[in-house]
Design a protein around this motif. Structure first.
Motif, PDB file in Angstrom:
ATOM      1  N   GLU A  53       0.669  -1.158   0.460  1.00 28.17           N
ATOM      2  CA  GLU A  53      -0.251   0.054  -0.107  1.00 28.17           C
ATOM      3  C   GLU A  53       0.692   1.450   0.050  1.00 28.17           C
ATOM      4  OE1 GLU A  53      -2.417  -0.792   3.845  1.00 28.17           O
ATOM      5  OE2 GLU A  53      -4.390  -1.675   2.680  1.00 28.17           O
ATOM      6  N   SER A 203      -8.681  -3.702   3.610  1.00 33.52           N
ATOM      7  CA  SER A 203      -7.659  -2.494   3.398  1.00 33.52           C
ATOM      8  C   SER A 203      -7.199  -1.867   4.814  1.00 33.52           C
ATOM      9  CB  SER A 203      -7.819  -1.535   2.829  1.00 33.52           C
ATOM     10  OG  SER A 203      -8.411  -2.240   1.355  1.00 33.52           O
ATOM     11  N   GLU A 949      -7.661   4.644   0.901  1.00 36.58           N
ATOM     12  CA  GLU A 949      -8.637   3.228   0.818  1.00 36.58           C
ATOM     13  C   GLU A 949     -10.150   3.675  -0.002  1.00 36.58           C
ATOM     14  OE1 GLU A 949      -9.392   1.944   4.362  1.00 36.58           O
ATOM     15  OE2 GLU A 949     -11.178   0.671   3.924  1.00 36.58           O
TER      16      GLU A 949
END
Length: 1169
Positions: A53, A203, A949
């Motif tokens: 990420e 996430s 996100e």
């Protein structure tokens, strides 16, 4: 010389079975994983997710290799495709070594052999020798003969002179072919077991755990303070003294909050590497794979149909899953990003289909000695493409008029097409004719969920009637009187639950209607009176289909099939079923006779997706033959049909497959030029010259053979001749091109007719459409109201904003929320910002047409310019959204989304690289950190900027998103798309509440892709929908059209429209550069501004406004963005103060925006194309 190919087979086969090799030490992927605790192992996965990420790509793959917990097949494939051989072997070394087992040895051999051949192909002999000695010699001890043969390749000028390597292509194709083999070896290798699938995590799971820990630490504080300022993770958190200064909460900071570094905003869950899809296998590979796997690499979710989906399986059976437009392997399941996909969708559409790795049309040898028909008799040529607008579920050609086609869709619409002339004669939306006479259970069901699908539509044997079976209780029977004349005949509440099939039969001299349904019964009704004649009970599961039949000298009977796989036969009496067979597949089965009634066939699909078409021996109740050619798992319930007493056809695997009835092998396949769903709906006409098939984009293709093409050409020519004759004999009114856009607005422009044609409730045709409206200008001229027309510059205040940047057309335009500036986005991806000065002439400092603004730039001189793709930026879709405090603008022009600081023009970050590209942006009204992003692939992504996100992905449109609008009163998001569809989504759980298609006014044919924009009224309950064919006002909760206005046929289309800031006016621009000002309460035109009022006389006739924006606090001011890059601000004269005067009201009273749509007014769920 022995065969190199044979040696390779020996190398990977028997010789490996004799090897017993013990590794000198544990690999990182072996013993370490056994000694580490399971929690430590899971922590590694969380770190991997975090690194990905945060875009630490090299570190991610290094940790994958060193831990040996997860083998990233996508990364491995990319490295092989790129020929990074050192990286490939280094990555493999974390999971296995050359001598671990025979699979590992084969993997390393294939890689090194490919590296060796590439060196030879480049004529780099020294490199080839080095590879041979350092990399390949290790295999000599296991197969010395093979190693010698590989060595001899050095003596050849071109190694393709070796017979076994003669078909070696270029480097790219060779690597692709090798990858197929490597993937099979890796998947079979026990050392890679449980390492090919990344865990399904929410996430930013590691961030979430840290936040939970900090919250817990905060709760343990002796003096917990509100809005704590947490600045470090290195020590435990504790609040300071109670009298200390309070720091602002990170949550309440400005737009960016705790933003990661620039460029660190991936669309999470969509582009992460942890669940990659396989690269598609190219065509030449078919010969290398005897049984190519149809299972995609790590897991595309195949979740439940939907939380609100019908629990009854028949509702699912009738609506097979169709594949998404994009490769589903790219989107991965996570609890947040994909939860919307598990909610209710338009019936018949699903995004959760695993596509096969390789789909190739197959032809099998066929031999039949009857020469009556040939392959040329099959309808295989695409002759027509029709746009239905919603997913066709059932189709039937008229038994006499061979080009008249009935269609029933997944939203309850029925349509009647003349495929010869390409004309849709009728479009009717689902409507219960007599709701008051329906059972309370049906009424309650429709109130709770009004979604209804057509399960079956069918003509009676003579074509005088047709019947429609719906997914809710009822059947409707219409009488047909030719052309577009259909009339309501019977409405029967036939079953409790869905009606799954309907058929007509002549068990006696009287015509009967036969139905079956979820209540496990079959019923027979008199087709004239609707009286029930028989009820057949005996099935133990919902009845899926019926097949009535009558043979000479044999009593008429009915076959029925149920979801438990049982086939029963019934005579027209009350003595129960006569036979009880098991259908192949034991689930969804339909039955059909050949045209002469001599042969019986069935097509069934099992719950596991296996499909069977068989011919039955009726006398023995046994399967006579089973037809071959289906994939092991069909992507939906397969539909079939018969024709000419010779051929069978079925829609499967994105193809139409044909069989000769006397041969079990497939005869041929047709892809109809592509665009088919996984299991297309199909239907032959009676003569077998035409075949209707459903398409993936809610359309229908008509395939024809030679006779069919001749028939269609004949009808098309007749239609052309007739229309030419009519056009030559009818006198057309003369329309001024400048005023045509609004010439009908005073009394005839509002499509709200008072009464529909008797007996035609729900029909899109009404009195307005049935005959031309004639205006008698001689009637009471004293009461005629005069429209205000502005046709000279002296009649209004107009200002063209100065622009020295030579920009192209203006694609987007908006006033800042403060009203002191205008922001434009040009089609070359450059933003322009004009600010008005505060001075004696303009004491408020707000935008005005009386004072020229300054084209503002920061001292650095930089421009706000969006990233663009390699394609022409003029063709890209441009979009932007402004934050509430005017500090930031989010913008895109076909490339990544950019976040700009409005004070410095600096790019703060970019994110979400295409494809798909963003096509519309909207900030959440209550949280600047939440953005709704409409995408080119028809999805809507709900994106949280602060936590980086994608919270949800909304699916419901079929074309790109063109409009988004939030209501902070109803807590909903309204979306619009190029499919002319409106959707309403709840912002609490992001579930879809309702959807509806715009009703295209009669006589208007919009472009294939036409934007629809939406904007909320000031009351936040109604919204404006803008389309090139109309402006319409909708009530949001019921998604009902309250008002609609359309330009007269032949006049210029609408280019854009918007509410004034107080929602009392609507400003609309047209392609002829006319501007119309409407009263928003009744859609009556109050002022028309002609181009001469604001444009020089010498300008091109192709110049017109693309966008129109209203001032945020001045209701009579608006701005136009033009096709030449100009921006104009318009206001009425100060002496006038407003645009025109209110038009006269209807019937002496003003219309309220909350008034219901008048009876018969346009309120269709479907677009008319």
């Amino acid at each position: 010389m022995s065969s190199l190919k044979q040696k390779r087979r020996d190398f990977g086969g028997s010789c490996f079975g004799l090897l017993i090799i013990s590794a000198s030490g544990p690999t990182l992927g072996g013993d370490w994983g056994n000694t580490m605790s399971s929690l430590s192992r899971e922590l590694v996965f969380l770190i991997l997710q975090f690194l990905d990420e945060e875009k630490f790509k090299e570190t991610v793959h290094k940790l994958e290799q060193e831990s040996g917990f997860y083998f990233n097949m996508k990364y491995f494939e990319d490295e092989v495709h790129n020929g990074n051989w050192d990286n490939v072997e280094r990555y493999l070394s974390g999971f296995t070594k050359v001598d671990d087992n025979r699979y590992s040895m084969k993997i390393f051999f294939e890689i090194r052999k490919q590296k060796y051949l590439e060196a030879l192909d480049k004529h780099d002999r020294s490199k080839a020798v080095e590879i041979l000695v350092k990399d390949l010699k290790v295999f000599a001890s296991f197969n010395e003969e093979l190693f010698k043969e590989i060595t001899q390749l050095l003596t050849l000028e071109n190694f393709r002179e070796n017979e076994q390597l003669s078909k070696y292509g270029d480097t790219k194709s060779a690597r692709t072919i090798m990858l197929v083999e490597l993937k099979k070896l890796i998947e079979a290798n026990p050392l890679f077991r449980d390492k090919l699938q990344f865990p399904n995590l929410k996430s930013s799971r590691l961030r979430t755990l840290i936040n939970q820990s900090l919250n817990w630490q905060h709760q343990l504080c002796k003096n917990p303070r509100p809005n704590p300022d947490i600045k470090t993770l290195f020590v435990d958190h504790s609040c300071g003294q109670p009298n200390g200064a309070l720091a602002p909460s990170p949550v309440n900071n400005s737009l960016l909050g705790s933003m990661p570094k620039a460029g660190g905003f991936p669309p999470l869950g969509a582009h992460g590497p942890f669940q990659p899809a396989p690269a598609p296998v190219p065509m030449p590979l078919a010969g290398w794979m005897s049984n190519p796997s149809a299972v995609t690499h790590p897991a595309v979710s195949g979740g439940a149909i939907g939380l609100n989906a019908p629990t009854n399986p028949v509702a699912i059976l009738k609506h097979p899953r169709t594949p998404p437009t994009a490769n589903p392997g790219i989107e991965y399941a996570s609890a947040d990003s994909d939860h919307v996909s598990k909610r209710t969708r338009p019936i018949g559409i699903s995004d959760e289909v695993n596509l096969p790795v390789n789909i190739l049309p197959v032809s099998y040898p066929q031999s039949h000695n009857q020469a009556t028909y040939t392959l040329e008799d099959l309808p295989k040529t695409v002759a027509r493409t029709l746009s239905q607008g919603s997913n066709p579920m059932s189709m039937d050609f008229h038994p006499v008029q061979q080009t008249i086609l009935l269609v029933g869709t997944n939203v309850g619409d029925i349509a009647l097409w003349d495929v010869g002339t390409r004309e849709r004669l009728i479009l009717k939306n689902f409507k219960v004719w007599e709701l008051g006479s329906c059972s309370m259970s049906l009424q309650a069901s429709l109130v709770k969920d009004p979604a209804v699908s057509v399960n079956r539509i069918i003509w009676s044997p003579d074509g005088s009637l047709f019947g429609v079976a719906y997914s809710r209780h009822i059947v409707q029977i219409y009488s047909y009187h030719g052309g577009d004349d259909i009339r309501q005949h019977l409405e029967i509440e036939a079953h409790v639950g869905g009606v799954n099939d309907i058929a007509f039969a002549h068990p006696s001299k009287q015509l009967s209607v036969i139905t079956c349904g979820d209540d496990k019964t079959i019923k027979v009704w008199d087709a004239t009176s609707g009286t029930k004649q028989y009820t057949f009970e005996g099935h133990e599961a919902p009845v899926y289909s019926v097949c009535p039949h009558h043979k000479e000298n044999i009593q008429a009977f009915i076959f029925s099939t149920a979801l438990d796989g049982k086939i029963k036969a019934w005579l027209y009496d009350n003595l129960g079923s006569r036979v009880d067979y098991d259908a192949p597949g034991h689930w969804c089965t339909t039955m059909a006779y050949s045209a002469d009634g001599s042969r019986l066939f069935s097509c069934g699909t099992s719950k596991e997706g296996e499909t069977f078409i068989v011919e039955w021996n009726e006398s023995e109740g046994a399967v006579k033959r089973t037809y071959q050619g289906f994939r092991k798992r069909s992507l939906g319930v397969v539909q079939f049909d018969t024709t000419r007493n010779r051929f069978l056809a079925a829609g499967d695997e994105f193809l139409i497959k044909f069989w000769d009835m006397d041969n079990t092998n497939i005869l041929t396949t047709v892809d109809a030029d592509g665009g088919l769903p996984a299991s297309p709906r199909i239907r032959f006409n009676k003569e077998g010259t035409l075949l209707a098939i459903s398409t993936h984009d809610n359309g229908i293709k008509i395939l024809a053979n030679t006779d069919g093409l001749r028939l269609l050409r004949t009808l098309e020519n007749r239609s052309f001749d007739a229309s030419r004759t009519v056009s030559e004999t009818v006198t057309k009114p003369v329309i001024n091109p400048l005023s045509a856009a609004a010439s009908a607005a005073t009394s005839s422009g509002i499509i709200t007719p008072p009464m529909a044609i008797a007996g035609m409730n729900g029909d899109s045709r009404n009195l307005v459409d049935a005959k031309p409206r004639i205006t008698d200008e001689s009637m009471d001229k004293s009461k005629i109201w005069k429209l205000t027309e502005v046709n000279e510059p002296t009649q209004c205040r107009s200002l063209r904003l100065v622009d020295n940047l030579r920009t192209s057309k203006i694609s987007r335009l908006i006033y800042t929320n403060s009203g002191i500036a205008i922001l434009a986005l040009a089609s070359n991806a450059i933003h322009l910002l004009w600010k008005w000065p505060r001075n004696e002439r303009n004491s408020s400092g707000k935008a005005t047409a009386s004072v020229a603004p300054q084209l503002w730039q920061p001292p650095s001189g930089i421009l706000m310019t969006n990233e663009i793709t390699d394609t022409n930026p003029e063709e890209a879709v441009h979009c932007f959204a402004l934050s509430k405090n005017d500090s930031y603008v989010m913008s895109a022009s076909g490339g990544k989304i950019s976040l700009f600081n409005m004070m410095t023009f600096k790019t703060m970050t970019t994110f979400m690289a295409p494809p798909p590209a963003a096509t519309f942006l909207a900030f959440h009204p209550q949280d600047n950190n939440i953005i709704a992003i409409g995408m080119e692939d028809s999805t809507i992504q709900i994106y949280n900027v602060r936590v980086d996100e994608v919270k949800s992905k909304l699916r419901g449109h079929s074309k790109r998103i063109t409009g988004l609008a939030f209501s902070n009163v109803l807590n909903v998001l309204v979306s619009s798309g190029a499919d002319a569809q409106l959707c309403v989504w709840g912002t609490d759980g992001w579930e879809k509440h309702r959807n509806r298609f715009l009703q295209i006014p009669p006589g208007r044919t919009p472009a294939a892709i036409s934007d629809t924009r939406v904007q909320f009224h000031q009351d936040q309950i109604h919204f404006l929908a803008v389309h090139e064919t109309q402006i319409a006002l909708y009530e949001t909760t019921k998604l009902e059209c309250v008002k609609q206005w359309a330009p007269r046929e032949g006049s210029a289309p609408i280019s854009h429209a918007t509410f004034s800031c107080d929602s009392q006016l609507i400003y609309a621009s047209f392609l002829d550069a006319t501007i119309c000002v409407f009263n928003a309460t009744n859609f009556r035109l109050r002022c028309r501004i002609l181009p001469a009022a604001y444009l020089p006389a010498s300008v091109s006739t192709t110049l017109y406004p693309l966008v129109i924006a209203a001032h945020p606090s001045e209701p009579n001011q608006f701005a136009l963005g033009l096709t030449d890059g100009g921006v104009h601000v318009l206001e009425p004269l100060e002496s006038e103060g407003k645009w025109g005067v209110n038009p006269p009201t209807d019937n002496g009273s003003a219309s309220s925006i909350s008034a219901p749509l008048p009876t018969g007014a346009s309120n269709s769920d479907q677009p008319q194309r």
